[in-house]
Design an enzyme around this catalytic site. Structure first.
Site, PDB file in Angstrom:
ATOM      1  N   HIS A 121       0.824  -1.238  -0.088  1.00 31.28           N
ATOM      2  CA  HIS A 121      -0.207   0.007   0.033  1.00 31.28           C
ATOM      3  C   HIS A 121       1.012   1.082  -0.020  1.00 31.28           C
ATOM      4  O   HIS A 121       1.919   1.184   0.622  1.00 31.28           O
ATOM      5  CB  HIS A 121      -1.008  -0.142   1.171  1.00 31.28           C
ATOM      6  CG  HIS A 121      -1.959   1.246   1.274  1.00 31.28           C
ATOM      7  ND1 HIS A 121      -1.667   2.217   1.557  1.00 31.28           N
ATOM      8  CD2 HIS A 121      -3.287   1.129   1.146  1.00 31.28           C
ATOM      9  CE1 HIS A 121      -2.804   3.038   1.653  1.00 31.28           C
ATOM     10  NE2 HIS A 121      -3.647   1.940   1.475  1.00 31.28           N
ATOM     11  N   ASP A 198       2.899  -4.038   7.872  1.00 34.86           N
ATOM     12  CA  ASP A 198       1.628  -3.493   7.556  1.00 34.86           C
ATOM     13  C   ASP A 198       0.555  -4.368   7.964  1.00 34.86           C
ATOM     14  O   ASP A 198       0.421  -5.386   7.109  1.00 34.86           O
ATOM     15  CB  ASP A 198       1.485  -2.737   6.243  1.00 34.86           C
ATOM     16  CG  ASP A 198       0.349  -2.398   5.913  1.00 34.86           C
ATOM     17  OD1 ASP A 198      -0.946  -2.322   6.703  1.00 34.86           O
ATOM     18  OD2 ASP A 198      -0.071  -2.015   4.824  1.00 34.86           O
ATOM     19  N   GLN A 201      -4.591  -5.424   6.907  1.00 31.46           N
ATOM     20  CA  GLN A 201      -5.606  -6.456   6.201  1.00 31.46           C
ATOM     21  C   GLN A 201      -5.469  -7.730   7.087  1.00 31.46           C
ATOM     22  O   GLN A 201      -6.090  -8.553   6.482  1.00 31.46           O
ATOM     23  CB  GLN A 201      -5.141  -6.368   4.578  1.00 31.46           C
ATOM     24  CG  GLN A 201      -5.264  -5.232   3.882  1.00 31.46           C
ATOM     25  CD  GLN A 201      -6.906  -4.872   3.993  1.00 31.46           C
ATOM     26  OE1 GLN A 201      -7.789  -5.457   4.286  1.00 31.46           O
ATOM     27  NE2 GLN A 201      -7.221  -3.484   3.859  1.00 31.46           N
ATOM     28  N   LYS A 224     -10.826  -0.955  10.195  1.00 34.37           N
ATOM     29  CA  LYS A 224     -11.183  -2.086   9.299  1.00 34.37           C
ATOM     30  C   LYS A 224     -11.219  -3.432  10.179  1.00 34.37           C
ATOM     31  O   LYS A 224     -11.762  -4.317   9.526  1.00 34.37           O
ATOM     32  CB  LYS A 224      -9.656  -2.404   8.739  1.00 34.37           C
ATOM     33  CG  LYS A 224      -9.625  -1.247   7.780  1.00 34.37           C
ATOM     34  CD  LYS A 224      -7.954  -1.437   6.997  1.00 34.37           C
ATOM     35  CE  LYS A 224      -7.630  -0.217   5.974  1.00 34.37           C
ATOM     36  NZ  LYS A 224      -8.351  -0.367   4.745  1.00 34.37           N
ATOM     37  N   CYS A 361      -4.764   2.564  -4.026  1.00 32.42           N
ATOM     38  CA  CYS A 361      -3.535   2.885  -3.040  1.00 32.42           C
ATOM     39  C   CYS A 361      -2.256   1.902  -3.287  1.00 32.42           C
ATOM     40  O   CYS A 361      -1.517   1.511  -2.338  1.00 32.42           O
ATOM     41  CB  CYS A 361      -3.831   3.410  -1.632  1.00 32.42           C
ATOM     42  SG  CYS A 361      -4.961   4.573  -1.421  1.00 32.42           S
TER      43      CYS A 361
END
Length: 406
Positions: A121, A198, A201, A224, A361
């Site tokens: 991302h 990251d 997700q 999220k 993104c």
């Protein structure tokens, strides 16, 4: 618990969009919020609203207890060693930037390497680009396989003794690729590098264990994972956080302030300058309670079943391309030949189906895929196979419509 019972806990799902029952397939962008999260924040504002850490009055004590209680929930949820390792931020982007500015810019030197992947991302690319420009370090990218995965051999051949940082996503927000973070962390550490992950997700969809993964830094967002917008978490190993410099200065993060110099509070508060995200943290704590009741392993299994079903059904549609590996997280990214993804999403919206279209993104990944944009359907615990069936019907309508136009 049945899907119907789960959906009833999400007020927003009980509506029609453009005359059709809403099918929400954009949880990778932001998840919907259960009533328990909404009510937890409402209760704070109605009954406990006060600033934290500063007042000795009753409301201040209540607010502080709830805020720090949320930190303790986060620590347990991701299996951190201590609440000192849990920093509340505005979200994944802020967390990654905090590491780039507070850590990387102070330790990197000219000739050092920052290793990334092309599936990142933008939030896990741009901060490192800026850190490289500031320090003279250089960026290297782990090559990907044709299906959008990376091999450990590729990691080993990219990471070198000059590598000082490895920044990688746990789960791709476009491909659904689940990267082997534990093994990548081991390779990074064997070469003396720090790994930044990251987890935007991953944390909402699977069990993560900081002790097992052995990450140095790990970032994720509340919105999220059934929590509110505007709150996220930076996990960092205590020794590294103590070494880091704050990136925001002012009230709350200080120990002593003089006219010409100041000192900082101990962890975690030295990174939480100003009035913190109190209601957001409380809402995130409620979201953790909600997800924990279901069990993260159960959520992952449920989503992967839906994603597999979606891959099977969408692969039967002529002229439709699915991007990413067979084994993936709970999303499917696709394009229809001759139809722009934005047009696909517009037709689906007319049918009450919410998907995401664009570059997500992830423009370097779009270039790697040789497309300008894609459509993405992402699933969560409130989705089931019937939502996929609605998606397939909507895609067929898009094909028919634009086939007639073309």
């Amino acid at each position: 618990m049945t899907i119907k019972a789960i959906r009833e806990q999400f007020p927003i799902l009980n509506q029609e969009v453009n005359g059709h029952p809403l099918v929400y397939l954009d949880s990778a962008a932001t998840s919907q919020k259960p009533i328990s999260v909404i009510e937890s924040m409402e209760a704070y504002y109605k009954q406990h609203n006060s600033n934290v850490h500063r007042g000795v009055h009753t409301l201040g004590t209540r607010a502080t207890d709830q805020y720090e209680g949320a930190r303790d929930k986060v620590k347990n949820f991701i299996h951190a060693s201590s609440t000192e390792e849990i920093i509340f931020t505005r979200g994944t982007t802020t967390s990654l930037n905090t590491v780039a500015y507070g850590y990387a810019r102070h330790v990197l030197q000219e000739g050092d390497e920052i290793v990334l992947t092309e599936m990142e991302h933008h939030s896990n690319i741009i901060p490192w680009q800026q850190a490289a420009k500031y320090t003279g370090a250089k960026l290297k990218y782990i090559p990907m396989e044709a299906d959008g995965t990376i091999t450990l051999d590729a990691v080993c051949s990219t990471v070198s003794e000059n590598t000082k940082m490895v920044a990688v996503t746990h789960v791709s927000n476009v491909l659904g690729t689940i990267n082997p973070i534990k093994e990548i962390a081991q390779i990074a550490h064997e070469n003396g590098a720090v790994i930044v992950v990251d987890g935007a997700q991953s944390v909402p969809h699977m069990q993560v264990d900081m002790q097992d993964l052995d990450c140095d830094f790990y970032a994720f967002s509340g919105h999220k994972m059934c929590g509110p917008t505007g709150v996220g978490v930076l996990y960092g190993k205590k020794a590294l956080l103590e070494e880091m410099e704050p990136v925001e200065f002012g009230g709350e993060m200080i120990d002593f302030v003089g006219l010409y110099d100041s000192t900082w509070k101990e962890l975690p508060w030295k990174f939480e300058g100003g009035t913190p995200i109190i209601a957001g943290a409380i809402g995130l704590g409620a979201a953790i309670d909600f997800l924990s009741d279901f069990g993260m392993d159960n959520i992952l299994e449920h989503e992967q079943q839906i994603a597999q079903y979606a891959q099977e059904k969408l692969s039967e549609i002529d002229g439709l391309t699915i991007f990413g590996p067979k084994e993936r997280g709970g999303l499917v990214t696709f394009n229809i030949e001759g139809v722009h993804p934005h047009d696909t999403a517009t037709v689906l919206d007319a049918e009450g189906i919410a998907v995401r279209a664009g570059h997500h993104c992830a423009q370097p990944l779009m270039k790697w895929l040789d497309v300008t944009a894609t459509a993405r359907a992402s699933f969560y615990l409130y989705n089931d196979e019937s939502d996929v069936d609605r998606l397939v019907e909507g895609i067929q309508r898009a094909k028919e419509y634009f086939g007639d136009v073309i």
